[in-house]
Scaffold this motif. Structure first.
Motif, PDB file in Angstrom:
ATOM      1  N   THR A 294       0.861  -1.181   0.000  1.00  0.00           N
ATOM      2  CA  THR A 294       0.000   0.000   0.000  1.00  0.00           C
ATOM      3  C   THR A 294       0.897   1.230   0.000  1.00  0.00           C
ATOM      4  OG1 THR A 294      -1.718  -1.176   1.220  1.00  0.00           O
ATOM      5  CG2 THR A 294      -1.826   1.226   1.233  1.00  0.00           C
ATOM      6  N   VAL A 295       0.681   2.124  -0.966  1.00  0.00           N
ATOM      7  CA  VAL A 295       1.560   3.286  -1.124  1.00  0.00           C
ATOM      8  C   VAL A 295       0.751   4.551  -1.376  1.00  0.00           C
ATOM      9  CG1 VAL A 295       3.560   1.987  -1.995  1.00  0.00           C
ATOM     10  CG2 VAL A 295       1.809   2.783  -3.593  1.00  0.00           C
ATOM     11  N   THR A 296       1.344   5.693  -1.013  1.00  0.00           N
ATOM     12  CA  THR A 296       0.827   6.996  -1.431  1.00  0.00           C
ATOM     13  C   THR A 296       1.845   7.552  -2.417  1.00  0.00           C
ATOM     14  OG1 THR A 296      -0.314   7.381   0.666  1.00  0.00           O
ATOM     15  CG2 THR A 296       0.165   9.308  -0.680  1.00  0.00           C
ATOM     16  N   LEU A 297       1.402   7.811  -3.640  1.00  0.00           N
ATOM     17  CA  LEU A 297       2.300   8.261  -4.701  1.00  0.00           C
ATOM     18  C   LEU A 297       2.007   9.705  -5.070  1.00  0.00           C
ATOM     19  CD1 LEU A 297       2.056   5.167  -7.092  1.00  0.00           C
ATOM     20  CD2 LEU A 297       3.745   5.566  -5.285  1.00  0.00           C
ATOM     21  N   THR A 298       3.068  10.493  -5.194  1.00  0.00           N
ATOM     22  CA  THR A 298       2.947  11.844  -5.746  1.00  0.00           C
ATOM     23  C   THR A 298       3.495  11.774  -7.165  1.00  0.00           C
ATOM     24  OG1 THR A 298       3.354  12.787  -3.560  1.00  0.00           O
ATOM     25  CG2 THR A 298       3.567  14.273  -5.437  1.00  0.00           C
ATOM     26  N   GLY A 299       2.770  12.363  -8.117  1.00  0.00           N
ATOM     27  CA  GLY A 299       3.239  12.279  -9.485  1.00  0.00           C
ATOM     28  C   GLY A 299       2.470  13.187 -10.418  1.00  0.00           C
ATOM     29  N   ILE A 300       2.716  13.005 -11.705  1.00  0.00           N
ATOM     30  CA  ILE A 300       2.115  13.832 -12.754  1.00  0.00           C
ATOM     31  C   ILE A 300       1.345  12.918 -13.699  1.00  0.00           C
ATOM     32  CG2 ILE A 300       2.595  15.488 -14.596  1.00  0.00           C
ATOM     33  CD1 ILE A 300       5.412  15.854 -13.126  1.00  0.00           C
ATOM     34  N   LEU A 301       0.073  13.232 -13.903  1.00  0.00           N
ATOM     35  CA  LEU A 301      -0.739  12.422 -14.811  1.00  0.00           C
ATOM     36  C   LEU A 301      -0.433  12.829 -16.255  1.00  0.00           C
ATOM     37  CD1 LEU A 301      -2.994  10.235 -14.778  1.00  0.00           C
ATOM     38  CD2 LEU A 301      -4.613  12.106 -15.108  1.00  0.00           C
ATOM     39  N   ARG A 302      -0.100  11.833 -17.078  1.00  0.00           N
ATOM     40  CA  ARG A 302       0.255  12.109 -18.473  1.00  0.00           C
ATOM     41  C   ARG A 302      -0.624  11.277 -19.417  1.00  0.00           C
ATOM     42  NH1 ARG A 302       4.634  15.192 -17.838  1.00  0.00           N
ATOM     43  NH2 ARG A 302       6.212  14.671 -16.262  1.00  0.00           N
ATOM     44  N   LEU A 303      -0.707  11.744 -20.661  1.00  0.00           N
ATOM     45  CA  LEU A 303      -1.457  11.028 -21.688  1.00  0.00           C
ATOM     46  C   LEU A 303      -0.561  10.027 -22.405  1.00  0.00           C
ATOM     47  CD1 LEU A 303      -3.582  13.784 -23.439  1.00  0.00           C
ATOM     48  CD2 LEU A 303      -4.381  12.035 -21.858  1.00  0.00           C
ATOM     49  N   MET A 304      -1.153   8.892 -22.785  1.00  0.00           N
ATOM     50  CA  MET A 304      -0.442   7.895 -23.579  1.00  0.00           C
ATOM     51  C   MET A 304      -1.284   7.591 -24.812  1.00  0.00           C
ATOM     52  SD  MET A 304       0.904   5.165 -20.763  1.00  0.00           S
ATOM     53  CE  MET A 304       1.554   4.084 -22.020  1.00  0.00           C
ATOM     54  N   PRO A 305      -0.753   7.827 -26.024  1.00  0.00           N
ATOM     55  CA  PRO A 305      -1.538   7.536 -27.238  1.00  0.00           C
ATOM     56  C   PRO A 305      -1.794   6.042 -27.383  1.00  0.00           C
ATOM     57  CG  PRO A 305       0.716   8.134 -27.805  1.00  0.00           C
ATOM     58  CD  PRO A 305       0.574   8.358 -26.335  1.00  0.00           C
ATOM     59  N   ARG A 306      -3.008   5.688 -27.795  1.00  0.00           N
ATOM     60  CA  ARG A 306      -3.352   4.286 -28.016  1.00  0.00           C
ATOM     61  C   ARG A 306      -3.341   3.979 -29.504  1.00  0.00           C
ATOM     62  NH1 ARG A 306      -8.405   3.120 -23.869  1.00  0.00           N
ATOM     63  NH2 ARG A 306      -7.171   2.967 -21.977  1.00  0.00           N
ATOM     64  N   MET A 307      -2.945   2.767 -29.830  1.00  0.00           N
ATOM     65  CA  MET A 307      -2.921   2.348 -31.234  1.00  0.00           C
ATOM     66  C   MET A 307      -4.096   1.405 -31.498  1.00  0.00           C
ATOM     67  SD  MET A 307      -0.250   3.957 -32.280  1.00  0.00           S
ATOM     68  CE  MET A 307       0.089   3.257 -33.883  1.00  0.00           C
ATOM     69  N   GLU A 308      -4.856   1.675 -32.565  1.00  0.00           N
ATOM     70  CA  GLU A 308      -5.933   0.780 -32.968  1.00  0.00           C
ATOM     71  C   GLU A 308      -5.468  -0.045 -34.160  1.00  0.00           C
ATOM     72  OE1 GLU A 308      -9.495   2.945 -33.705  1.00  0.00           O
ATOM     73  OE2 GLU A 308      -9.879   3.342 -31.582  1.00  0.00           O
ATOM     74  N   LYS A 309      -5.744  -1.340 -34.091  1.00  0.00           N
ATOM     75  CA  LYS A 309      -5.259  -2.257 -35.118  1.00  0.00           C
ATOM     76  C   LYS A 309      -5.738  -1.816 -36.510  1.00  0.00           C
ATOM     77  CE  LYS A 309      -4.516  -7.180 -35.698  1.00  0.00           C
ATOM     78  NZ  LYS A 309      -4.858  -8.534 -35.238  1.00  0.00           N
TER      79      LYS A 309
END
Length: 260
Positions: free
Chosen positions: A190-205
């Motif tokens: 169990t952890v408390t994380l500090t961070g930055i939310l980023r976008l990740m592009p998804r690939m469609e077949k």
């Protein structure tokens, strides 16, 4: 302190709750633009060390912000409003991969005049320079042996079960660890994380990039939460029974049979 323990220790941790007592405006700015202010803080730290004339070889310090006041959110609510901002999430780590090296600074050699040039890979990945500044050609070879690499690790975090409402399934978010944060957490913790939310592009077949993006949590700081143990009162009769059971040569089989 950091200079004396570098490179075993690479980061200075900044408690933003404490920091907020001195400069509330700057605190809000850090929350809104963490990439900009982290880089500025790291440059300031490096210049401060340089002024003492004791700069260790390859000194690249990290400044890690944590304890952002009133910014803890549930994994299921991480969305567009949190993109590229500093946030905190608490949950259980349910996946951690092996360490994978990532190029931090790429060194390219011109295929014609053999001049070298450096660039910094961005979110779009590793790309060669557009053209050679010496001969104007566009063909380059990547010199992997002399490029700078950093350790990276991928993981996954889910909301704590006690925070999930009703019979809904816990939400997950992908985690991204770099440098001295790799191999810090284990599945089940169990952890408390500090961070930055980023976008990740998804690939469609068969269609290339999708217009719908995934999300990844770029971890800046890790705090492990201590597990609380419940106090159990044992009566004299129960104590006597436990002692009797401990002397039974078939105790292992009895425990096994009582479970399955």
């Amino acid at each position: 302190d950091l200079v004396g323990s570098y490179p075993q220790r690479k980061s200075i941790d900044v408690d933003l709750t404490l920091f907020s007592r001195y400069n509330l405006d700057l605190l809000q700015a850090i929350g809104e633009k963490p990439d900009h202010y982290s880089k500025a803080a790291e440059e300031a730290l490096k210049k401060s060390v340089e002024s003492f004339g004791i700069l260790p070889e390859g000194f690249k310090p990290r400044v890690r912000f944590y304890n952002f006041p009133e910014k803890e959110v549930l994994v299921q609510y991480l969305g567009a409003e949190h993109l590229n901002k500093l946030v905190q999430v608490q949950g259980v780590v349910n996946l951690v991969t092996d360490i994978r090296p990532k190029i931090q600074v790429a060194l390219w050699e011109c295929a014609y005049c053999e001049r070298t040039t450096k660039n910094y890979p961005d979110k779009g990945g590793l790309k060669p320079p557009s053209l050679c500044g010496h001969c104007g050609k566009k063909e380059f070879n990547l010199l992997e042996a002399t490029s700078d690499f950093v350790d990276t690790q991928y993981g996954q975090l889910q909301d704590l079960l006690e925070r999930v409402q009703g019979s809904s399934t816990p939400s997950h978010v992908d985690l991204w660890f770099e440098d001295d944060l790799t191999n810090v957490v284990l599945p089940g913790e169990t952890v408390t994380l500090t961070g930055i939310l980023r976008l990740m592009p998804r690939m469609e077949k068969g269609k290339g990039k999708s217009s719908v993006y995934g999300k990844a949590f770029d971890v800046v700081f890790v705090r492990k939460e201590e597990k609380e143990f419940e106090e159990i009162e044992i009566s004299k009769e129960e104590e006597q029974k436990i002692i009797e059971l401990s002397k039974n040569p078939r105790i292992r089989e009895q425990i096994r049979d009582s479970i399955a």
